[in-house]
Enzyme design. Sequence first.
Site, mmCIF file in Angstrom:
data_model
loop_
_atom_site.group_PDB
_atom_site.id
_atom_site.type_symbol
_atom_site.label_atom_id
_atom_site.label_comp_id
_atom_site.label_asym_id
_atom_site.label_seq_id
_atom_site.Cartn_x
_atom_site.Cartn_y
_atom_site.Cartn_z
ATOM 1 N N GLY A 43 43.813 36.655 37.130
ATOM 2 C CA GLY A 43 44.194 38.054 37.356
ATOM 3 C C GLY A 43 44.239 38.921 36.114
ATOM 4 N N ASP A 99 48.650 40.247 35.283
ATOM 5 C CA ASP A 99 48.169 41.439 35.964
ATOM 6 C C ASP A 99 49.315 42.184 36.643
ATOM 7 O OD1 ASP A 99 48.565 39.394 37.828
ATOM 8 O OD2 ASP A 99 46.602 39.562 38.762
ATOM 9 N N ASP A 102 55.447 40.652 40.633
ATOM 10 C CA ASP A 102 55.694 40.876 42.055
ATOM 11 C C ASP A 102 57.057 40.267 42.401
ATOM 12 O OD1 ASP A 102 55.014 41.564 44.726
ATOM 13 O OD2 ASP A 102 54.086 39.627 45.065
ATOM 14 N N PHE A 151 49.973 45.769 48.798
ATOM 15 C CA PHE A 151 49.051 44.795 48.234
ATOM 16 C C PHE A 151 47.863 45.530 47.642
ATOM 17 C CE2 PHE A 151 45.830 41.573 47.926
ATOM 18 C CZ PHE A 151 46.557 40.503 47.427
ATOM 19 N N VAL A 152 47.595 45.305 46.356
ATOM 20 C CA VAL A 152 46.530 46.041 45.682
ATOM 21 C C VAL A 152 45.432 45.101 45.173
ATOM 22 C CG1 VAL A 152 47.976 47.992 44.979
ATOM 23 C CG2 VAL A 152 47.823 45.983 43.492
ATOM 24 N N ASP A 158 42.759 40.304 42.950
ATOM 25 C CA ASP A 158 41.853 39.928 44.027
ATOM 26 C C ASP A 158 42.552 39.859 45.378
ATOM 27 O OD1 ASP A 158 43.397 37.543 43.356
ATOM 28 O OD2 ASP A 158 42.031 36.485 44.712
ATOM 29 N N ARG A 164 37.856 41.707 42.277
ATOM 30 C CA ARG A 164 38.346 41.731 40.891
ATOM 31 C C ARG A 164 37.535 42.690 40.029
ATOM 32 N NH1 ARG A 164 41.989 37.443 40.288
ATOM 33 N NH2 ARG A 164 41.464 35.532 41.397
#
Length: 183
Positions: A43, A99, A102, A151-152, A158, A164
């Site tokens: 990521g 990345d 969360d 969710f991105v 990804d 990606r």
Amino acid sequence: MLEDLQRVLISEKRIARRTRELGREITGFYHNQDVTVIPIINGALLFAADLIRRIELPIRMDCIRVASYREDTRPAERPDMIYSVEMEIENQHVLLIDDILDTGRTLFTITRIFQHMNPKSLHTCVLLDKKDRREIPFEADFVGFDIPDRFVVGYGLDFAGRYRNLPCIGTLKPELQNPPEWT
Ligand code: IMP
Ligand code: MG
């Protein structure tokens, strides 16, 4: 691919601008000291590649791999470090790069593992922070953008291994996600 996005949340231009700023912040924070930068792949690959070129310090880099997401948008309960560093960490200034922050499980687990390697200092930098999703208390030292609980994908992030290479960050159309209720 862009047509699979429901909405662009962060444009390529904003990412570039913020990455430059973060590079300056990090450069100032470490004052000419040597830093070992540890991106968590896959990521963080794109973010780290752009960020390190904005850090004006003598750096070394070594990637680690963590398994935390499966084939859908739900996080794994406990992330595993499945590929660790080969460089010496003891007595080094270490900057972990991911990345997105969360639930907090990944960086919580990984920072604990790194603390045991006795670095001189240990800090974290994430491009994105979804504060509303935190399950374990954890804050990154350098954050690119706070984003809402969505969710991105894109710029390294990804969905089931795809998207990606999108230059921007956005949300996927709901019909392309699995399970559809977890948006
Ligand atoms: P955490 O362990 O729940 O903090 O999650 C960190 C990892 O989950 C990140 O490194 C990502 O790989 C993945 N992740 C979390 N949210 C998203 C998202 O919205 N899109 C893609 N990957 C995500
Ligand atoms: Mg990841």
